[in-house]
Design an enzyme around this catalytic site. Sequence first.
Site, PDB file in Angstrom:
ATOM      1  N   LYS A 180       2.817  10.807  -9.696  1.00 23.31           N
ATOM      2  CA  LYS A 180       1.526  10.865  -8.994  1.00 23.31           C
ATOM      3  C   LYS A 180       0.584  11.870  -9.665  1.00 23.31           C
ATOM      4  CE  LYS A 180       3.126   8.580  -5.158  1.00 23.31           C
ATOM      5  NZ  LYS A 180       3.676   9.193  -3.966  1.00 23.31           N
ATOM      6  N   LYS A 197      -5.288  10.361   1.433  1.00 22.86           N
ATOM      7  CA  LYS A 197      -6.083   9.632   2.430  1.00 22.86           C
ATOM      8  C   LYS A 197      -7.213  10.479   3.007  1.00 22.86           C
ATOM      9  CE  LYS A 197      -5.718   6.213   3.363  1.00 22.86           C
ATOM     10  NZ  LYS A 197      -6.552   5.183   2.685  1.00 22.86           N
ATOM     11  N   ARG A 205      -6.716  -1.024  -7.472  1.00 23.92           N
ATOM     12  CA  ARG A 205      -7.112   0.119  -6.629  1.00 23.92           C
ATOM     13  C   ARG A 205      -7.298   1.316  -7.558  1.00 23.92           C
ATOM     14  NH1 ARG A 205      -4.368   1.204  -0.957  1.00 23.92           N
ATOM     15  NH2 ARG A 205      -6.408   2.114  -0.563  1.00 23.92           N
ATOM     16  N   CYS A 257      -1.799   9.659   7.740  1.00 27.22           N
ATOM     17  CA  CYS A 257      -1.665   8.345   7.105  1.00 27.22           C
ATOM     18  C   CYS A 257      -0.194   7.907   7.117  1.00 27.22           C
ATOM     19  CB  CYS A 257      -2.238   8.376   5.698  1.00 27.22           C
ATOM     20  SG  CYS A 257      -2.474   6.728   4.991  1.00 27.22           S
ATOM     21  N   ARG A 293       0.838  -1.196   0.000  1.00 32.61           N
ATOM     22  CA  ARG A 293       0.000   0.000   0.000  1.00 32.61           C
ATOM     23  C   ARG A 293       0.879   1.255   0.000  1.00 32.61           C
ATOM     24  NH1 ARG A 293       1.357   2.007   4.069  1.00 32.61           N
ATOM     25  NH2 ARG A 293       0.220   3.870   3.450  1.00 32.61           N
ATOM     26  N   GLY A 294       0.181   2.405  -0.188  1.00 30.69           N
ATOM     27  CA  GLY A 294       0.922   3.649  -0.381  1.00 30.69           C
ATOM     28  C   GLY A 294       1.187   3.752  -1.871  1.00 30.69           C
ATOM     29  N   ALA A 295       0.835   4.918  -2.445  1.00 28.46           N
ATOM     30  CA  ALA A 295       0.832   5.047  -3.904  1.00 28.46           C
ATOM     31  C   ALA A 295       2.172   4.697  -4.557  1.00 28.46           C
ATOM     32  CB  ALA A 295       0.415   6.473  -4.270  1.00 28.46           C
ATOM     33  N   ASP A 322      -1.906  10.515  -3.380  1.00 30.84           N
ATOM     34  CA  ASP A 322      -2.278   9.380  -4.237  1.00 30.84           C
ATOM     35  C   ASP A 322      -2.419   9.853  -5.669  1.00 30.84           C
ATOM     36  OD1 ASP A 322      -3.032   8.020  -1.572  1.00 30.84           O
ATOM     37  OD2 ASP A 322      -3.164   6.489  -3.140  1.00 30.84           O
TER      38      ASP A 322
HETATM   39  C1  RUB Z   1      -1.934   5.837   1.553  1.00 32.84           C
HETATM   40  C2  RUB Z   1      -1.935   7.329   1.407  1.00 32.84           C
HETATM   41  C3  RUB Z   1      -0.598   7.984   1.224  1.00 32.84           C
HETATM   42  C4  RUB Z   1      -0.311   8.111  -0.282  1.00 32.84           C
HETATM   43  C5  RUB Z   1       1.129   8.515  -0.543  1.00 32.84           C
HETATM   44  O1  RUB Z   1      -3.218   5.295   1.445  1.00 32.84           O
HETATM   45  O2  RUB Z   1      -2.934   7.986   1.352  1.00 32.84           O
HETATM   46  O3  RUB Z   1      -0.585   9.269   1.773  1.00 32.84           O
HETATM   47  O4  RUB Z   1      -0.552   6.868  -0.930  1.00 32.84           O
HETATM   48  O5  RUB Z   1       1.987   7.514  -0.058  1.00 32.84           O
HETATM   49  P1  RUB Z   1      -3.410   3.692   1.531  1.00 32.84           P
HETATM   50  P2  RUB Z   1       3.469   7.366  -0.626  1.00 32.84           P
HETATM   51  O6  RUB Z   1      -2.827   3.249   2.822  1.00 32.84           O
HETATM   52  O7  RUB Z   1      -4.894   3.500   1.434  1.00 32.84           O
HETATM   53  O8  RUB Z   1      -2.677   3.088   0.337  1.00 32.84           O
HETATM   54  O9  RUB Z   1       4.135   8.685  -0.391  1.00 32.84           O
HETATM   55  O10 RUB Z   1       4.047   6.248   0.201  1.00 32.84           O
HETATM   56  O11 RUB Z   1       3.387   7.013  -2.071  1.00 32.84           O
END
Ligand code: RUB
Length: 307
Positions: free
Chosen positions: A229, A204, A60, A124, A17-19, A193
């Site tokens: 992104k 989030k 997703r 988040c 998870r995390g974009a 995201d």
């Molecule tokens: C994660 C979220 C993060 C972004 C950016 O949501 O909202 O703020 O994805 O993350 P989830 P990163 O847990 O539902 O995936 O900077 O790690 O890409």
Amino acid sequence: MEKVKETAEKIRTMEIRGAGRIAKAAAEAIRDYAAGLEAASMEEFSAGIQEVSSFLISTRPTAVSLPNAVKLASRYSSGNVEEARQEVIENANSFIEKADKALGRIGKIGSRRVRDGDVIMTHCNSHAALSIITAAFEEGKDISVIATESRPRRQGLLTVRHLNSFGIPSTLIVDSAVRYYMKEVDKVIVGADAIAANGALVNKIGTSQLALAAHEARKSFMVAAETFKFSPSTIVGNPIEIEERNTDEIVDPAIIADLSHVQVKNPAFDFTPAEYIDMIVTDIGIIPPAMAYTVIKEHLGWEFGEI
Ligand code: RUB
């Protein structure tokens, strides 16, 4: 295909998870699929890559990094199966390498905006936002972090664990305590995201509340986002879809089973308008949200015809 299905399932269930991580995992899955794809003709090769790409993208819907990664990784121009395979492998590897470098660059650039003594609020669990925070700390700045719990999946726990491993002091709060603590905050740093062509941020659920509270208290609101992104399809009018997750994440269905007038909703993300964002820290530098269109056109290299 088994490995692709495994990756897709991990993304769907949020084990990955995390974009940014989602994007890298998708690029890896395409690369490995292309490497092992048995195709007697270009038609078979194209059909295989196409099928896997659509399958991964459907896991997703909100993180635009996912279709961007898939598109960048699965590009090829050759009409020969072996050459096309090599192109996909190289493009996927190049995406993964750039994504790793981007996080480092964002950390380095963003940390220059963090001052000694800053209290930073984050929401988040964003690897990009954390890259800035940890870089600032490693430069010797005495900082601390207020991290939101981020209901319902409680990614805030991942954030405080990560900060703790660096020795960065943090305070975990419930999401509804954001405004209560805003007076103690110097700046808010969140991830993304997706960023739309008009500079709006999708992140989030609850991010827009943080932005509102920061705006009211005149605190700086920074977004940390790799260029992948940014959403090309918003230029031609497609809205970013907000993922609605299963309501079991919020409440045990047995608890509300006999409450016939009650419904539960679980949107995973929300929109923060550009006017609440002071800066976006990207791998190509700090930009105002109004520059989102330029990033998509000139740095992401997207053509209208491709959308
Ligand atoms: C994660 C979220 C993060 C972004 C950016 O949501 O909202 O703020 O994805 O993350 P989830 P990163 O847990 O539902 O995936 O900077 O790690 O890409």
